[in-house]
Motif scaffolding. Sequence first.
Motif, PDB file in Angstrom:
ATOM      1  N   ARG A 163       0.205  -5.465  10.343  1.00 38.78           N
ATOM      2  CA  ARG A 163      -0.667  -4.375   9.923  1.00 38.78           C
ATOM      3  C   ARG A 163      -0.812  -3.359  11.043  1.00 38.78           C
ATOM      4  O   ARG A 163      -1.109  -3.716  12.182  1.00 38.78           O
ATOM      5  CB  ARG A 163      -2.030  -4.984   9.566  1.00 38.78           C
ATOM      6  CG  ARG A 163      -2.829  -4.092   8.708  1.00 38.78           C
ATOM      7  CD  ARG A 163      -3.915  -4.833   7.982  1.00 38.78           C
ATOM      8  NE  ARG A 163      -4.755  -3.849   7.322  1.00 38.78           N
ATOM      9  CZ  ARG A 163      -5.813  -4.147   6.621  1.00 38.78           C
ATOM     10  NH1 ARG A 163      -6.172  -5.401   6.485  1.00 38.78           N
ATOM     11  NH2 ARG A 163      -6.531  -3.198   6.046  1.00 38.78           N
ATOM     12  N   LEU A 164      -0.629  -2.094  10.695  1.00 33.34           N
ATOM     13  CA  LEU A 164      -0.677  -1.061  11.736  1.00 33.34           C
ATOM     14  C   LEU A 164      -1.891  -0.148  11.606  1.00 33.34           C
ATOM     15  O   LEU A 164      -2.161   0.648  12.500  1.00 33.34           O
ATOM     16  CB  LEU A 164       0.613  -0.221  11.668  1.00 33.34           C
ATOM     17  CG  LEU A 164       1.849  -1.056  12.028  1.00 33.34           C
ATOM     18  CD1 LEU A 164       2.768  -1.207  10.832  1.00 33.34           C
ATOM     19  CD2 LEU A 164       2.580  -0.446  13.200  1.00 33.34           C
ATOM     20  N   ASP A 165      -2.630  -0.294  10.500  1.00 33.33           N
ATOM     21  CA  ASP A 165      -3.774   0.605  10.291  1.00 33.33           C
ATOM     22  C   ASP A 165      -5.079   0.017  10.820  1.00 33.33           C
ATOM     23  O   ASP A 165      -6.129   0.680  10.764  1.00 33.33           O
ATOM     24  CB  ASP A 165      -3.922   0.926   8.800  1.00 33.33           C
ATOM     25  CG  ASP A 165      -4.176  -0.317   7.971  1.00 33.33           C
ATOM     26  OD1 ASP A 165      -3.811  -1.424   8.429  1.00 33.33           O
ATOM     27  OD2 ASP A 165      -4.742  -0.212   6.867  1.00 33.33           O
ATOM     28  N   GLY A 206       0.796  -1.229   0.000  1.00 30.95           N
ATOM     29  CA  GLY A 206       0.000   0.000   0.000  1.00 30.95           C
ATOM     30  C   GLY A 206       0.824   1.273   0.000  1.00 30.95           C
ATOM     31  O   GLY A 206       0.293   2.361   0.268  1.00 30.95           O
ATOM     32  N   GLU A 207       2.114   1.162  -0.295  1.00 30.50           N
ATOM     33  CA  GLU A 207       2.986   2.351  -0.370  1.00 30.50           C
ATOM     34  C   GLU A 207       3.499   2.553  -1.796  1.00 30.50           C
ATOM     35  O   GLU A 207       4.618   3.020  -2.000  1.00 30.50           O
ATOM     36  CB  GLU A 207       4.174   2.212   0.596  1.00 30.50           C
ATOM     37  CG  GLU A 207       3.816   1.910   2.031  1.00 30.50           C
ATOM     38  CD  GLU A 207       3.052   3.048   2.710  1.00 30.50           C
ATOM     39  OE1 GLU A 207       3.332   4.211   2.402  1.00 30.50           O
ATOM     40  OE2 GLU A 207       2.156   2.744   3.518  1.00 30.50           O
ATOM     41  N   GLY A 208       2.726   2.152  -2.778  1.00 29.53           N
ATOM     42  CA  GLY A 208       3.145   2.304  -4.167  1.00 29.53           C
ATOM     43  C   GLY A 208       3.834   1.057  -4.673  1.00 29.53           C
ATOM     44  O   GLY A 208       4.112   0.129  -3.903  1.00 29.53           O
ATOM     45  N   GLY A 234       0.724  -1.872  -3.856  1.00 30.62           N
ATOM     46  CA  GLY A 234       0.485  -0.495  -4.269  1.00 30.62           C
ATOM     47  C   GLY A 234      -0.979  -0.174  -4.518  1.00 30.62           C
ATOM     48  O   GLY A 234      -1.313   0.837  -5.132  1.00 30.62           O
ATOM     49  N   GLU A 235      -1.877  -1.047  -4.056  1.00 28.95           N
ATOM     50  CA  GLU A 235      -3.317  -0.792  -4.219  1.00 28.95           C
ATOM     51  C   GLU A 235      -3.983  -0.603  -2.854  1.00 28.95           C
ATOM     52  O   GLU A 235      -5.133  -0.985  -2.646  1.00 28.95           O
ATOM     53  CB  GLU A 235      -3.978  -1.952  -4.982  1.00 28.95           C
ATOM     54  CG  GLU A 235      -3.363  -2.299  -6.318  1.00 28.95           C
ATOM     55  CD  GLU A 235      -3.513  -1.190  -7.360  1.00 28.95           C
ATOM     56  OE1 GLU A 235      -4.537  -0.499  -7.349  1.00 28.95           O
ATOM     57  OE2 GLU A 235      -2.571  -1.002  -8.166  1.00 28.95           O
ATOM     58  N   GLY A 236      -3.250  -0.100  -1.907  1.00 26.30           N
ATOM     59  CA  GLY A 236      -3.810   0.098  -0.568  1.00 26.30           C
ATOM     60  C   GLY A 236      -3.536  -1.081   0.332  1.00 26.30           C
ATOM     61  O   GLY A 236      -3.026  -2.121  -0.112  1.00 26.30           O
ATOM     62  N   THR A 237      -3.862  -0.934   1.633  1.00 20.83           N
ATOM     63  CA  THR A 237      -3.533  -1.984   2.605  1.00 20.83           C
ATOM     64  C   THR A 237      -4.624  -3.043   2.716  1.00 20.83           C
ATOM     65  O   THR A 237      -4.389  -4.118   3.248  1.00 20.83           O
ATOM     66  CB  THR A 237      -3.314  -1.367   4.005  1.00 20.83           C
ATOM     67  OG1 THR A 237      -4.455  -0.572   4.317  1.00 20.83           O
ATOM     68  CG2 THR A 237      -2.063  -0.513   4.038  1.00 20.83           C
ATOM     69  N   SER A 238      -5.799  -2.760   2.220  1.00 21.83           N
ATOM     70  CA  SER A 238      -6.879  -3.740   2.330  1.00 21.83           C
ATOM     71  C   SER A 238      -6.878  -4.652   1.113  1.00 21.83           C
ATOM     72  O   SER A 238      -7.009  -4.201  -0.019  1.00 21.83           O
ATOM     73  CB  SER A 238      -8.227  -3.030   2.450  1.00 21.83           C
ATOM     74  OG  SER A 238      -9.247  -3.994   2.524  1.00 21.83           O
TER      75      SER A 238
END
Lengths: 94, 94, 94, 94
Positions: free
Chosen positions: B80-82, A12-14, D12-16
């Motif tokens: 996971r931290l979020d 999720g950081e690119g 890179g598509e978010g954490t979910s």
Amino acid sequence: MIISQLSIAPVGEGTSLSKYVKIAIKALDNHNIKTKTNDMATVIETADLETLFNAVKDAHNAVINTGAKRVITELKIDHRLDKEVYIGTKTKSL
Amino acid sequence: MIISQLSIAPVGEGTSLSKYVKIAIKALDNHNIKTKTNDMATVIETADLETLFNAVKDAHNAVINTGAKRVITELKIDHRLDKEVYIGTKTKSL
Amino acid sequence: MIISQLSIAPVGEGTSLSKYVKIAIKALDNHNIKTKTNDMATVIETADLETLFNAVKDAHNAVINTGAKRVITELKIDHRLDKEVYIGTKTKSL
Amino acid sequence: MIISQLSIAPVGEGTSLSKYVKIAIKALDNHNIKTKTNDMATVIETADLETLFNAVKDAHNAVINTGAKRVITELKIDHRLDKEVYIGTKTKSL
């Protein structure tokens, strides 16, 4: 020696991860262990599990500390007790 | 919580590995952590990396202590931290 | 290109695996794909998934055909669509 | 049967990632193979490598087709020839 394979990547950081690979390698280097990075992972040589886990923990936390919200760390440990093995030993026998 | 996936297997001790899986799980259980074993690995839930690595080290060493001459341990950590995640959270959202 | 990481190892055929690594690499080489073997795995560069899976299938079957009774194959595929990547690209950017 | 462990995740598509897990599982289901998803991966039971690779290819491509720019797929195949094994066999013997 214990030969391991490590990869650490934020989700999720690119799509570009080289910045994080550099940060992880720098953290490993602080432990004065032998490492060799290839296109998919970093191979690590350590005398014992303690040293390995301390180095991996620091590398993982270094990526967490960039502010990444989800980090995937993968570690594969090849621990051989019948033969002394170093980085380079296995590829030399091919 | 940190959700991880662990597998530990000796190489060269025959094709049947269930004896070693039992030994590894017993070592994990001594750490009072939540685990769930499936057909390919054991999923582990821990509050922090310290607890995880201590448990993995013990499980790895327990298999080494059977006299196995080569042991492969694989660990995948999903940190996971979020969002607070537990064993069962991810499959529930499917 | 798709960059992958492959390891193939028999379980229960002794602790020395280099013979099997050689057999797997030879099978990959028949597919005229670029490979680079390190201490823990072989990195593979292929234009598409089809080519990759055909090569992996042949390498896996080559190890099965030695008479091994249990074979563990691990494949990690890094498929990037936003940038052209080759073996060597990722380590060069470090 | 061949027992495998699969995980597919975009970078890179978010954490979910649950949306992508659902898409991958749906693609596997089209192949009428037995699967069981846990917190870290999906365990797959197939009669042969051909069926497995076709299903994995479809699942990987289904995630690519969402528009994801980088997808990491991990597959671990446990192929046993000395004993008939199904999903559930290994955990039953624990």
